[in-house]
Design a protein around this motif. Structure first.
Motif, PDB file in Angstrom:
ATOM      1  N   UNK A 197     -44.204 -11.482  20.134  1.00 36.84           N
ATOM      2  CA  UNK A 197     -44.484 -12.769  20.768  1.00 36.84           C
ATOM      3  C   UNK A 197     -44.038 -13.958  19.961  1.00 36.84           C
ATOM      4  N   UNK A 198     -43.157 -13.736  18.979  1.00 36.91           N
ATOM      5  CA  UNK A 198     -42.826 -14.830  18.059  1.00 36.91           C
ATOM      6  C   UNK A 198     -42.240 -16.048  18.769  1.00 36.91           C
ATOM      7  N   UNK A 199     -41.405 -15.832  19.787  1.00 38.69           N
ATOM      8  CA  UNK A 199     -40.826 -16.972  20.510  1.00 38.69           C
ATOM      9  C   UNK A 199     -41.901 -17.759  21.247  1.00 38.69           C
ATOM     10  N   UNK A 200     -42.844 -17.046  21.872  1.00 33.67           N
ATOM     11  CA  UNK A 200     -43.937 -17.722  22.572  1.00 33.67           C
ATOM     12  C   UNK A 200     -44.811 -18.493  21.587  1.00 33.67           C
ATOM     13  N   UNK A 201     -45.127 -17.890  20.459  1.00 35.16           N
ATOM     14  CA  UNK A 201     -45.938 -18.567  19.447  1.00 35.16           C
ATOM     15  C   UNK A 201     -45.216 -19.820  18.942  1.00 35.16           C
ATOM     16  N   UNK A 202     -43.924 -19.711  18.693  1.00 36.22           N
ATOM     17  CA  UNK A 202     -43.174 -20.861  18.186  1.00 36.22           C
ATOM     18  C   UNK A 202     -43.104 -21.981  19.220  1.00 36.22           C
ATOM     19  N   UNK A 203     -42.885 -21.622  20.481  1.00 35.23           N
ATOM     20  CA  UNK A 203     -42.801 -22.649  21.524  1.00 35.23           C
ATOM     21  C   UNK A 203     -44.132 -23.358  21.750  1.00 35.23           C
ATOM     22  N   UNK A 204     -45.221 -22.686  21.393  1.00 33.18           N
ATOM     23  CA  UNK A 204     -46.545 -23.256  21.644  1.00 33.18           C
ATOM     24  C   UNK A 204     -46.960 -24.285  20.598  1.00 33.18           C
ATOM     25  N   UNK A 205     -46.117 -24.527  19.607  1.00 38.27           N
ATOM     26  CA  UNK A 205     -46.467 -25.455  18.529  1.00 38.27           C
ATOM     27  C   UNK A 205     -45.289 -26.401  18.284  1.00 38.27           C
ATOM     28  N   UNK A 206     -45.541 -27.694  18.166  1.00 38.27           N
ATOM     29  CA  UNK A 206     -44.421 -28.639  18.020  1.00 38.27           C
ATOM     30  C   UNK A 206     -43.717 -28.576  16.672  1.00 38.27           C
ATOM     31  N   UNK A 207     -44.372 -27.988  15.680  1.00 37.15           N
ATOM     32  CA  UNK A 207     -43.776 -27.942  14.343  1.00 37.15           C
ATOM     33  C   UNK A 207     -43.844 -26.517  13.796  1.00 37.15           C
ATOM     34  N   UNK A 208     -43.289 -25.584  14.571  1.00 34.94           N
ATOM     35  CA  UNK A 208     -43.241 -24.176  14.160  1.00 34.94           C
ATOM     36  C   UNK A 208     -41.805 -23.691  14.196  1.00 34.94           C
ATOM     37  N   UNK A 209     -41.494 -22.792  13.288  1.00 32.31           N
ATOM     38  CA  UNK A 209     -40.181 -22.154  13.319  1.00 32.31           C
ATOM     39  C   UNK A 209     -40.337 -20.691  12.938  1.00 32.31           C
ATOM     40  N   UNK A 210     -39.355 -19.905  13.328  1.00 26.69           N
ATOM     41  CA  UNK A 210     -39.341 -18.469  13.043  1.00 26.69           C
ATOM     42  C   UNK A 210     -38.305 -18.188  11.966  1.00 26.69           C
ATOM     43  N   UNK A 211     -38.679 -17.363  11.019  1.00 31.19           N
ATOM     44  CA  UNK A 211     -37.736 -16.879  10.006  1.00 31.19           C
ATOM     45  C   UNK A 211     -37.912 -15.368   9.877  1.00 31.19           C
ATOM     46  N   UNK A 212     -36.805 -14.644   9.846  1.00 27.89           N
ATOM     47  CA  UNK A 212     -36.841 -13.194   9.735  1.00 27.89           C
ATOM     48  C   UNK A 212     -36.350 -12.757   8.362  1.00 27.89           C
ATOM     49  N   UNK A 213     -36.996 -11.718   7.840  1.00 31.52           N
ATOM     50  CA  UNK A 213     -36.551 -11.108   6.593  1.00 31.52           C
ATOM     51  C   UNK A 213     -35.710  -9.892   6.958  1.00 31.52           C
ATOM     52  N   UNK A 214     -34.414  -9.919   6.655  1.00 33.76           N
ATOM     53  CA  UNK A 214     -33.518  -8.831   7.087  1.00 33.76           C
ATOM     54  C   UNK A 214     -33.978  -7.476   6.578  1.00 33.76           C
ATOM     55  N   UNK A 215     -33.879  -6.481   7.471  1.00 33.53           N
ATOM     56  CA  UNK A 215     -34.133  -5.070   7.160  1.00 33.53           C
ATOM     57  C   UNK A 215     -35.582  -4.782   6.773  1.00 33.53           C
ATOM     58  N   UNK A 216     -36.448  -5.759   6.837  1.00 31.43           N
ATOM     59  CA  UNK A 216     -37.855  -5.544   6.502  1.00 31.43           C
ATOM     60  C   UNK A 216     -38.642  -5.165   7.746  1.00 31.43           C
ATOM     61  N   UNK A 217     -39.730  -4.408   7.527  1.00 28.63           N
ATOM     62  CA  UNK A 217     -40.603  -4.026   8.615  1.00 28.63           C
ATOM     63  C   UNK A 217     -41.893  -4.831   8.601  1.00 28.63           C
ATOM     64  N   UNK A 218     -42.985  -4.190   9.031  1.00 24.67           N
ATOM     65  CA  UNK A 218     -44.253  -4.908   9.133  1.00 24.67           C
ATOM     66  C   UNK A 218     -44.755  -5.351   7.766  1.00 24.67           C
ATOM     67  N   UNK A 219     -44.569  -4.507   6.745  1.00 20.49           N
ATOM     68  CA  UNK A 219     -44.987  -4.884   5.387  1.00 20.49           C
ATOM     69  C   UNK A 219     -43.845  -5.600   4.678  1.00 20.49           C
ATOM     70  N   UNK A 220     -43.473  -6.734   5.229  1.00 19.93           N
ATOM     71  CA  UNK A 220     -42.284  -7.442   4.737  1.00 19.93           C
ATOM     72  C   UNK A 220     -42.443  -7.885   3.293  1.00 19.93           C
TER      73      UNK A 220
END
Length: 244
Positions: A197-220
């Motif tokens: 739901x990261x896109x929905x969470x980000x859209x729901x806040x005016x000052x939110x952004x998403x960043x991904x850690x490449x090749x990492x899983x849940x325990x990033x």
């Protein structure tokens, strides 16, 4: 950002773990920030305490106050991310920024079904057997300097049903409306469930952004400790100066 402007940082662990989960980040972030890692109710040194989101929020708030530098950047992983969202709702004046790591999936609706099944299954397996499985898994996947503090602190399997029983059905992107501070949604690239739901969470806040850690899983923060720490550090340095 000067040392005086640097926000204090509070780290909130995920399911079954403890403050020991953050040993790689504590060592690195302490060079630039005042940092504390908490044990949530029923976990780590608080193993005997009953779980509740209210109690978790108050523990986070007490950690912020203990750093004595005003509002804090709170970093919550998985269960700790949802607890941090509850903290943000109850104590907005103590929050300067929020990092949600592996905690941007709705806990409502069909997504919750397999987790309800797991929370029912865990009490049926002896805790010592679960601990041995977890020890072997962590030691197989990660170097000792990353996971030994977590292993030494033990696991809170007894708290898992109560913790997820309260979280499931409670959180979705609408929870972001209670967060008044900037938000970094920090997920492992290979964590499809908890970043669903990261896109929905980000859209729901005016000052939110998403960043991904490449090749990492849940325990990033275990999969790539340096990249996780760097993302937190960069976000902390971007936060506006505290007015408190």
């Amino acid at each position: 950002m000067t040392a005086a402007d640097a926000p204090p940082v509070v780290l909130v662990h995920g399911t079954r773990f403890s403050a020991g989960q953050w040993s790689p980040q504590l060592a690195a972030l302490q060079k630039d920030f005042r940092v504390a890692a908490v044990d949530l109710p029923g976990h780590g040194a608080r193993s005997a305490e009953p779980w509740s989101l209210d109690a978790a929020s108050e523990i986070i708030a007490a950690a912020v106050d203990s750093l004595d530098r005003g509002p804090a950047l709170v970093v919550g992983h998985s269960l700790g991310g949802y607890a941090s969202l509850e903290f943000a709702r109850r104590f907005p004046e103590r929050l300067r920024g929020l990092v949600l790591a592996g905690a941007s999936a709705s806990t409502r609706g069909p997504w919750a079904t397999p987790y309800r099944w797991v929370t029912g299954l865990v009490p049926r397996v002896p805790a010592d057997r679960l601990a041995r499985w977890n020890d072997r898994l962590l030691r197989r996947l990660y170097p000792p300097e990353v996971v030994e503090a977590t292993i030494r602190s033990g696991y809170a399997f007894h708290t898992l049903p109560a913790a997820w029983g309260e979280v499931l059905g409670r959180f979705d992107a609408g929870a972001m409306r209670h967060v008044t501070a900037p938000v970094l949604i920090l997920n492992g690239e290979k964590d499809p469930v908890f970043r669903s739901g990261e896109s929905d969470f980000a859209r729901a806040h005016p000052h939110a952004r998403v960043e991904l850690i490449p090749r990492a899983g849940h325990l990033a923060n275990f999969d790539d400790p340096a990249a996780f720490t760097d993302a937190v550090r960069r976000f902390a340095r971007e936060l506006p100066a505290s007015c408190g």
